[in-house]
Enzyme design. Structure first.
Site, PDB file in Angstrom:
ATOM      1  N   ARG A  43       0.828  -1.225   0.000  1.00  0.00           N
ATOM      2  CA  ARG A  43       0.000   0.000   0.000  1.00  0.00           C
ATOM      3  C   ARG A  43       0.859   1.270   0.000  1.00  0.00           C
ATOM      4  O   ARG A  43       0.417   2.312  -0.469  1.00  0.00           O
ATOM      5  CB  ARG A  43      -0.948  -0.032   1.210  1.00  0.00           C
ATOM      6  CG  ARG A  43      -2.012   1.077   1.207  1.00  0.00           C
ATOM      7  CD  ARG A  43      -3.028   0.835   2.314  1.00  0.00           C
ATOM      8  NE  ARG A  43      -4.127   1.796   2.351  1.00  0.00           N
ATOM      9  CZ  ARG A  43      -4.278   2.722   3.302  1.00  0.00           C
ATOM     10  NH1 ARG A  43      -3.416   2.809   4.289  1.00  0.00           N
ATOM     11  NH2 ARG A  43      -5.312   3.544   3.268  1.00  0.00           N
ATOM     12  N   ILE A  69      -7.101   7.822  -0.200  1.00  0.00           N
ATOM     13  CA  ILE A  69      -6.996   6.376  -0.435  1.00  0.00           C
ATOM     14  C   ILE A  69      -7.871   5.743   0.647  1.00  0.00           C
ATOM     15  O   ILE A  69      -7.800   6.127   1.818  1.00  0.00           O
ATOM     16  CB  ILE A  69      -5.522   5.889  -0.352  1.00  0.00           C
ATOM     17  CG1 ILE A  69      -5.399   4.380  -0.611  1.00  0.00           C
ATOM     18  CG2 ILE A  69      -4.861   6.246   0.968  1.00  0.00           C
ATOM     19  CD1 ILE A  69      -3.938   3.899  -0.761  1.00  0.00           C
ATOM     20  N   SER A  70      -8.730   4.801   0.261  1.00  0.00           N
ATOM     21  CA  SER A  70      -9.694   4.242   1.219  1.00  0.00           C
ATOM     22  C   SER A  70      -9.002   3.481   2.346  1.00  0.00           C
ATOM     23  O   SER A  70      -7.893   2.969   2.189  1.00  0.00           O
ATOM     24  CB  SER A  70     -10.673   3.311   0.508  1.00  0.00           C
ATOM     25  OG  SER A  70     -11.342   3.985  -0.518  1.00  0.00           O
ATOM     26  N   GLN A  71      -9.705   3.416   3.476  1.00  0.00           N
ATOM     27  CA  GLN A  71      -9.230   2.677   4.655  1.00  0.00           C
ATOM     28  C   GLN A  71      -9.143   1.182   4.306  1.00  0.00           C
ATOM     29  O   GLN A  71     -10.077   0.634   3.715  1.00  0.00           O
ATOM     30  CB  GLN A  71     -10.263   2.916   5.760  1.00  0.00           C
ATOM     31  CG  GLN A  71      -9.970   2.239   7.052  1.00  0.00           C
ATOM     32  CD  GLN A  71     -11.201   2.248   7.963  1.00  0.00           C
ATOM     33  OE1 GLN A  71     -12.200   2.904   7.687  1.00  0.00           O
ATOM     34  NE2 GLN A  71     -11.106   1.512   9.052  1.00  0.00           N
ATOM     35  N   PRO A  72      -8.040   0.496   4.664  1.00  0.00           N
ATOM     36  CA  PRO A  72      -7.909  -0.929   4.336  1.00  0.00           C
ATOM     37  C   PRO A  72      -9.108  -1.783   4.754  1.00  0.00           C
ATOM     38  O   PRO A  72      -9.541  -2.655   4.000  1.00  0.00           O
ATOM     39  CB  PRO A  72      -6.630  -1.337   5.077  1.00  0.00           C
ATOM     40  CG  PRO A  72      -5.811  -0.097   5.082  1.00  0.00           C
ATOM     41  CD  PRO A  72      -6.796   1.028   5.257  1.00  0.00           C
TER      42      PRO A  72
END
Ligand code: SAH
Length: 222
Positions: A43, A69-72
């Site tokens: 990431r 960037i989206s949260q994992p």
């Protein structure tokens, strides 16, 4: 030689990534296939170098132009919902390429990924990262995701990584039989992650988590 360290060291090492995967598992992600794909995805290369040390925290991070960037955990949850227990899915449409992190993950579980982004300069950046990872089953397009990508419809799954107030009709229409649309919906502060499955002319809706996404904005920009 790539200028970026794909493997990662210190705060971006495999051990740090493994810890994130354990956290996702504790939070209820069950699909081993999704967990394994995320374990192997660096990431840190999708974000600015200055933020790389935070890449394996379970949090959204800025990628410029007011986007994130989206949260994992959310990436895992959405991918798990899209797959519905299958190992592999055929053709997937993604709306909101952004950093291309979710795109790269989808590329491991889908035969083909079509990804649309409204902000033009994210496209060459995404292309460069996907090339570096030798990911070749992704097609990118600068376009308004509200309209979907009719040329390749119907899709076996559609995932939307920004929130509209209401589910766009064009996206429902581009779903194949038994295909799923995973989409956050609702105004800021009151969004839900929805999973909508097409059954003939019917759309069966279930509600997953409460979420907080940037808005899905109409039109395109540079
Ligand atoms: N999946 C991305 C999320 C980026 S944030 C990641 O993890 O990096 C949401 C993205 O959706 C932004 O890049 C934003 O520009 C894009 N977006 C917003 N409205 C859109 C629209 N109508 N069509 C396509 N993309 C859109």
């Amino acid at each position: 030689m790539p200028a970026i360290n794909l493997q990662g060291i210190g705060m971006t090492s495999q051990r740090t990534r493994d810890r994130l995967i354990e956290r996702l598992r504790e939070q209820g992600i069950k699909d081993e296939n999704v967990l394994e794909v995320m374990r192997n995805m660096p990431r840190h290369i999708f974000i600015d170098e200055a933020l790389a040390s935070r890449a394996y925290e379970d949090t959204a991070l800025p990628i410029g132009s007011g986007q994130t960037i989206s949260q994992p955990y959310i990436v895992a949850r959405m991918t798990e919902a899209l797959l519905a227990g299958k190992d592999k899915i055929g053709k997937v449409l993604e709306i909101g390429t952004g950093s291309a992190y979710q795109t790269a993950i989808l590329a491991q579980v889908a035969e083909q990924v079509f990804s649309i982004e409204r902000i033009q300069h994210f496209i060459p950046r995404a292309k460069k990262i996907l090339d570096m990872l030798e990911i070749r089953n992704v097609n990118l397009k600068h376009y308004d995701g509200y309209k979907g990508w009719s040329g390749f419809a119907p899709y076996d799954g559609i995932i939307v990584t920004a929130a509209p107030d209401e589910v766009p009709l064009d996206l429902l229409n581009q779903l194949g039989e038994a295909a799923r649309l995973v989409i956050p919906s609702g105004e800021e502060g009151n969004q839900k992650l929805l999973c909508i499955t097409r059954e003939g002319d019917e759309f069966v809706k279930s509600s997953l988590n409460a979420v907080s996404f940037v808005p899905l904005v109409k039109g395109t920009r540079l």
